[in-house]
Scaffold this active site. Structure first.
Site, PDB file in Angstrom:
ATOM      1  N   HIS A 122       0.818  -1.213   0.000  1.00  0.00           N
ATOM      2  CA  HIS A 122       0.000   0.000   0.000  1.00  0.00           C
ATOM      3  C   HIS A 122       0.850   1.261   0.000  1.00  0.00           C
ATOM      4  O   HIS A 122       0.376   2.329   0.390  1.00  0.00           O
ATOM      5  CB  HIS A 122      -0.939  -0.003   1.218  1.00  0.00           C
ATOM      6  CG  HIS A 122      -1.951  -1.107   1.173  1.00  0.00           C
ATOM      7  ND1 HIS A 122      -2.645  -1.530   2.265  1.00  0.00           N
ATOM      8  CD2 HIS A 122      -2.366  -1.914   0.155  1.00  0.00           C
ATOM      9  CE1 HIS A 122      -3.460  -2.522   1.929  1.00  0.00           C
ATOM     10  NE2 HIS A 122      -3.288  -2.780   0.662  1.00  0.00           N
ATOM     11  N   CYS A 130       3.966  13.509  -7.200  1.00  0.00           N
ATOM     12  CA  CYS A 130       3.334  14.711  -7.761  1.00  0.00           C
ATOM     13  C   CYS A 130       2.069  14.329  -8.527  1.00  0.00           C
ATOM     14  O   CYS A 130       2.086  13.419  -9.369  1.00  0.00           O
ATOM     15  CB  CYS A 130       4.317  15.411  -8.709  1.00  0.00           C
ATOM     16  SG  CYS A 130       3.577  16.846  -9.512  1.00  0.00           S
ATOM     17  N   CYS A 133       2.937  15.767 -12.451  1.00  0.00           N
ATOM     18  CA  CYS A 133       3.929  15.136 -13.357  1.00  0.00           C
ATOM     19  C   CYS A 133       4.290  13.719 -12.919  1.00  0.00           C
ATOM     20  O   CYS A 133       5.050  13.037 -13.593  1.00  0.00           O
ATOM     21  CB  CYS A 133       5.186  16.017 -13.434  1.00  0.00           C
ATOM     22  SG  CYS A 133       6.201  15.960 -11.945  1.00  0.00           S
ATOM     23  N   CYS A 151       5.548  19.980  -5.748  1.00  0.00           N
ATOM     24  CA  CYS A 151       6.589  19.277  -6.518  1.00  0.00           C
ATOM     25  C   CYS A 151       7.750  20.230  -6.825  1.00  0.00           C
ATOM     26  O   CYS A 151       7.508  21.317  -7.393  1.00  0.00           O
ATOM     27  CB  CYS A 151       5.956  18.759  -7.809  1.00  0.00           C
ATOM     28  SG  CYS A 151       7.121  18.094  -8.998  1.00  0.00           S
ATOM     29  N   ASN A 217      -2.328 -13.098  15.369  1.00  0.00           N
ATOM     30  CA  ASN A 217      -3.136 -11.884  15.466  1.00  0.00           C
ATOM     31  C   ASN A 217      -3.738 -11.800  16.864  1.00  0.00           C
ATOM     32  O   ASN A 217      -4.034 -12.835  17.470  1.00  0.00           O
ATOM     33  CB  ASN A 217      -4.252 -11.898  14.401  1.00  0.00           C
ATOM     34  CG  ASN A 217      -4.782 -10.505  14.126  1.00  0.00           C
ATOM     35  OD1 ASN A 217      -4.058  -9.642  13.633  1.00  0.00           O
ATOM     36  ND2 ASN A 217      -6.034 -10.281  14.487  1.00  0.00           N
TER      37      ASN A 217
HETATM   38  C1  BV8 Z   1      -8.466  -2.214  -5.113  1.00  0.00           C
HETATM   39  C2  BV8 Z   1      -3.560   3.299   2.499  1.00  0.00           C
HETATM   40  C3  BV8 Z   1      -9.178  -2.397  -7.358  1.00  0.00           C
HETATM   41  C4  BV8 Z   1      -2.292   3.707   3.108  1.00  0.00           C
HETATM   42  C5  BV8 Z   1      -4.979   1.392   2.637  1.00  0.00           C
HETATM   43  C6  BV8 Z   1     -16.123  -1.227  -2.793  1.00  0.00           C
HETATM   44  C7  BV8 Z   1     -15.699  -0.108  -3.483  1.00  0.00           C
HETATM   45  C8  BV8 Z   1     -14.371   0.105  -3.801  1.00  0.00           C
HETATM   46  C9  BV8 Z   1     -13.431  -0.823  -3.420  1.00  0.00           C
HETATM   47  C10 BV8 Z   1     -13.876  -1.936  -2.738  1.00  0.00           C
HETATM   48  C11 BV8 Z   1     -15.192  -2.163  -2.425  1.00  0.00           C
HETATM   49  N1  BV8 Z   1     -15.279  -3.326  -1.748  1.00  0.00           N
HETATM   50  C12 BV8 Z   1     -14.048  -3.866  -1.613  1.00  0.00           C
HETATM   51  C13 BV8 Z   1     -13.202  -3.030  -2.230  1.00  0.00           C
HETATM   52  C14 BV8 Z   1     -11.808  -3.203  -2.341  1.00  0.00           C
HETATM   53  C15 BV8 Z   1     -11.129  -2.350  -1.272  1.00  0.00           C
HETATM   54  C16 BV8 Z   1     -11.336  -3.004   0.079  1.00  0.00           C
HETATM   55  O1  BV8 Z   1     -10.702  -3.984   0.362  1.00  0.00           O
HETATM   56  N2  BV8 Z   1     -12.249  -2.480   0.906  1.00  0.00           N
HETATM   57  C17 BV8 Z   1     -12.520  -3.148   2.176  1.00  0.00           C
HETATM   58  C18 BV8 Z   1     -12.315  -2.194   3.336  1.00  0.00           C
HETATM   59  C19 BV8 Z   1     -13.914  -3.716   2.112  1.00  0.00           C
HETATM   60  N3  BV8 Z   1      -9.751  -2.390  -1.640  1.00  0.00           N
HETATM   61  C20 BV8 Z   1      -9.242  -1.422  -2.413  1.00  0.00           C
HETATM   62  O2  BV8 Z   1      -9.846  -0.430  -2.760  1.00  0.00           O
HETATM   63  C21 BV8 Z   1      -7.826  -1.696  -2.887  1.00  0.00           C
HETATM   64  N4  BV8 Z   1      -7.757  -1.467  -4.291  1.00  0.00           N
HETATM   65  O3  BV8 Z   1      -9.200  -3.107  -4.773  1.00  0.00           O
HETATM   66  O4  BV8 Z   1      -8.289  -1.827  -6.424  1.00  0.00           O
HETATM   67  C22 BV8 Z   1     -10.343  -1.436  -7.468  1.00  0.00           C
HETATM   68  C23 BV8 Z   1     -10.213  -0.377  -8.336  1.00  0.00           C
HETATM   69  C24 BV8 Z   1     -11.293   0.497  -8.467  1.00  0.00           C
HETATM   70  C25 BV8 Z   1     -12.480   0.304  -7.722  1.00  0.00           C
HETATM   71  C26 BV8 Z   1     -12.564  -0.771  -6.828  1.00  0.00           C
HETATM   72  C27 BV8 Z   1     -11.498  -1.646  -6.688  1.00  0.00           C
HETATM   73  C28 BV8 Z   1      -6.861  -0.741  -2.213  1.00  0.00           C
HETATM   74  C29 BV8 Z   1      -6.711  -1.153  -0.754  1.00  0.00           C
HETATM   75  C30 BV8 Z   1      -5.642  -0.278  -0.095  1.00  0.00           C
HETATM   76  C31 BV8 Z   1      -6.314   0.827   0.679  1.00  0.00           C
HETATM   77  N5  BV8 Z   1      -5.314   1.602   1.407  1.00  0.00           N
HETATM   78  N6  BV8 Z   1      -4.095   2.142   3.218  1.00  0.00           N
HETATM   79  C32 BV8 Z   1      -2.561   4.198   4.490  1.00  0.00           C
HETATM   80  O5  BV8 Z   1      -3.143   5.295   4.619  1.00  0.00           O
HETATM   81  O6  BV8 Z   1      -2.179   3.476   5.416  1.00  0.00           O
HETATM   82  S1  BV8 Z   1      -5.687   0.109   3.475  1.00  0.00           S
HETATM   83  C33 BV8 Z   1      -5.414   0.218   5.155  1.00  0.00           C
HETATM   84  O7  BV8 Z   1      -6.035  -0.949   5.698  1.00  0.00           O
HETATM   85  C34 BV8 Z   1      -3.978   0.130   5.591  1.00  0.00           C
HETATM   86  O8  BV8 Z   1      -3.056  -0.141   4.568  1.00  0.00           O
HETATM   87  C35 BV8 Z   1      -4.016  -1.071   6.546  1.00  0.00           C
HETATM   88  O9  BV8 Z   1      -2.816  -1.687   6.717  1.00  0.00           O
HETATM   89  C36 BV8 Z   1      -4.993  -1.888   5.809  1.00  0.00           C
HETATM   90  C37 BV8 Z   1      -5.519  -3.137   6.371  1.00  0.00           C
HETATM   91  O10 BV8 Z   1      -5.819  -2.926   7.714  1.00  0.00           O
HETATM   92  P1  BV8 Z   1      -4.978  -3.806   8.741  1.00  0.00           P
HETATM   93  O11 BV8 Z   1      -3.537  -3.577   8.480  1.00  0.00           O
HETATM   94  O12 BV8 Z   1      -5.454  -5.206   8.711  1.00  0.00           O
HETATM   95  O13 BV8 Z   1      -5.313  -3.098  10.091  1.00  0.00           O
HETATM   96  P2  BV8 Z   1      -6.615  -3.292  11.002  1.00  0.00           P
HETATM   97  O14 BV8 Z   1      -6.634  -2.192  11.996  1.00  0.00           O
HETATM   98  O15 BV8 Z   1      -7.808  -3.529  10.130  1.00  0.00           O
HETATM   99  O16 BV8 Z   1      -6.332  -4.666  11.765  1.00  0.00           O
HETATM  100  C38 BV8 Z   1      -5.294  -4.720  12.712  1.00  0.00           C
HETATM  101  C39 BV8 Z   1      -5.301  -6.127  13.286  1.00  0.00           C
HETATM  102  O17 BV8 Z   1      -4.201  -6.238  14.170  1.00  0.00           O
HETATM  103  C40 BV8 Z   1      -6.557  -6.428  14.084  1.00  0.00           C
HETATM  104  O18 BV8 Z   1      -7.088  -7.663  13.658  1.00  0.00           O
HETATM  105  C41 BV8 Z   1      -6.053  -6.540  15.529  1.00  0.00           C
HETATM  106  O19 BV8 Z   1      -6.697  -7.590  16.245  1.00  0.00           O
HETATM  107  C42 BV8 Z   1      -4.611  -6.903  15.342  1.00  0.00           C
HETATM  108  N7  BV8 Z   1      -3.713  -6.451  16.400  1.00  0.00           N
HETATM  109  C43 BV8 Z   1      -3.805  -5.323  17.155  1.00  0.00           C
HETATM  110  N8  BV8 Z   1      -2.759  -5.294  18.024  1.00  0.00           N
HETATM  111  C44 BV8 Z   1      -2.004  -6.403  17.779  1.00  0.00           C
HETATM  112  C45 BV8 Z   1      -2.605  -7.145  16.749  1.00  0.00           C
HETATM  113  N9  BV8 Z   1      -2.116  -8.307  16.283  1.00  0.00           N
HETATM  114  C46 BV8 Z   1      -0.979  -8.762  16.863  1.00  0.00           C
HETATM  115  N10 BV8 Z   1      -0.331  -8.113  17.859  1.00  0.00           N
HETATM  116  C47 BV8 Z   1      -0.811  -6.938  18.338  1.00  0.00           C
HETATM  117  N11 BV8 Z   1      -0.155  -6.312  19.345  1.00  0.00           N
HETATM  118 ZN    ZN Z   2       5.489  17.609 -10.617  1.00  0.00          ZN
END
Ligand code: BV8
Ligand code: ZN
Length: 249
Positions: A122, A130, A133, A151, A217
């Protein structure tokens, strides 16, 4: 052999290890996760900051949110979970094997822990791109001197070089992930809620290719019923214990 003996034998015998990490592996470094109790994500945040439309609508506001996260990440350090994965990678290199991390995190903590083979699915909070560009540049200064950043080449508005929702993951990242899922003999997911696609699908791809799968997890996730073993607890405690079993304390 019982559950634990089978897991230990698998850990010791694996030579090609894929690891998917999420925000949970950085929780013990003090970085908030996205979902759950004090999660970063609420619907407003996702729509407002982590989608192309949200960013375009109010880049200043979106940058404030990313700047806050960059600041937290700059103050944070790798925790024993990150360090254990770096140790495991080193040990496997010595056994002519490999360990490759596919991280959803943008904090750069795996690299700071010494991991060499890291794919940032991600993107990275330490790179800007940018919007005019397309020029990418590394920028670790925090706080940014000019917000939103401009930029140096063309003066265009810069965005975080991360993957917003509704944006495709970088081609190279997808290719790396597919290769790891295809070639690994063990696939581990650490600290991810397993809800974001396509990242969450790689563990199922790996098991489809015959790899054993392990979830580390804090809580059960939608992936838990689909993995060979699921260990629920803090990754900063579990990973060092597992790696000590493999490579010695
Ligand atoms: C894509 C950006 C094709 C950077 C992130 C409807 C419309 C449009 C899209 C979708 C849709 N339905 C589904 C989709 C696809 C969508 C998606 O998956 N949506 C989900 C939410 C339903 N995905 C996308 O859009 C992806 N692209 O599909 O392209 C496309 C093209 C056009 C139109 C549609 C699709 C792009 C996905 C990337 C999004 N960007 N981040 C930033 O700002 O950080 S995602 C964001 O969530 C972060 O990257 C993060 O890492 C990621 C996942 O979350 P987790 O890392 O799992 O974190 P979370 O808090 O959820 O969980 C933490 C876990 O840790 C918990 O379980 C907890 O119990 C545990 N924990 C806590 N403490 C501990 C621990 N475990 C161990 N030890 C500990 N101490
Ligand atoms: Zn530029």
């Amino acid at each position: 052999m019982d559950f634990a003996q089978e897991l230990i034998a698998c850990l010791k015998g694996s030579r090609r290890v894929g690891v998917l990490t999420g925000a949970g592996i950085s929780a013990e470094s003090g970085l908030p996760t996205f979902r759950g109790a004090n999660g970063l994500w609420d619907e407003k945040t996702i729509r407002a900051f982590a989608t192309p439309g949200g960013f375009a609508k109010d880049p200043k506001d979106a940058w404030e949110w990313y700047e806050h996260r960059r600041g937290e990440a700059a103050k944070a350090g790798p925790n024993p979970g990150h360090l254990a994965l770096a140790r495991w990678e080193e040990w496997l290199d010595r056994q002519s094997g490999w360990l490759e991390i596919l991280t959803q995190n943008i904090d750069g903590l795996h690299q700071r822990a010494g991991s060499k083979r890291v794919t940032e699915l991600h993107g990275s909070g330490w790179f800007l791109r940018c919007t005019r560009c397309g020029r990418r540049r590394e920028e670790r200064t925090h706080p940014l001197p000019v917000r939103p950043p401009r930029c140096p080449e063309c003066g265009g508005l810069e965005r975080p070089n991360v993957v917003f929702f509704q944006e495709n993951l970088p081609e190279e990242a997808l290719d790396n992930a597919a290769r790891v899922a295809r070639e690994c003999d063990l696939f581990v997911t650490v600290g991810t809620s397993g809800v974001v696609q396509p990242a969450a699908s790689f563990v199922l791809g790996a098991s489809g290719n015959g790899a054993a799968t392990l979830e580390v997890n804090l809580d059960p996730t939608p992936l838990s019923p689909h993995v060979t073993w699921a260990l629920h607890g803090p990754s900063g405690k579990i990973l060092p214990e597992l790696v000590a079993l493999v490579s010695g304390p």
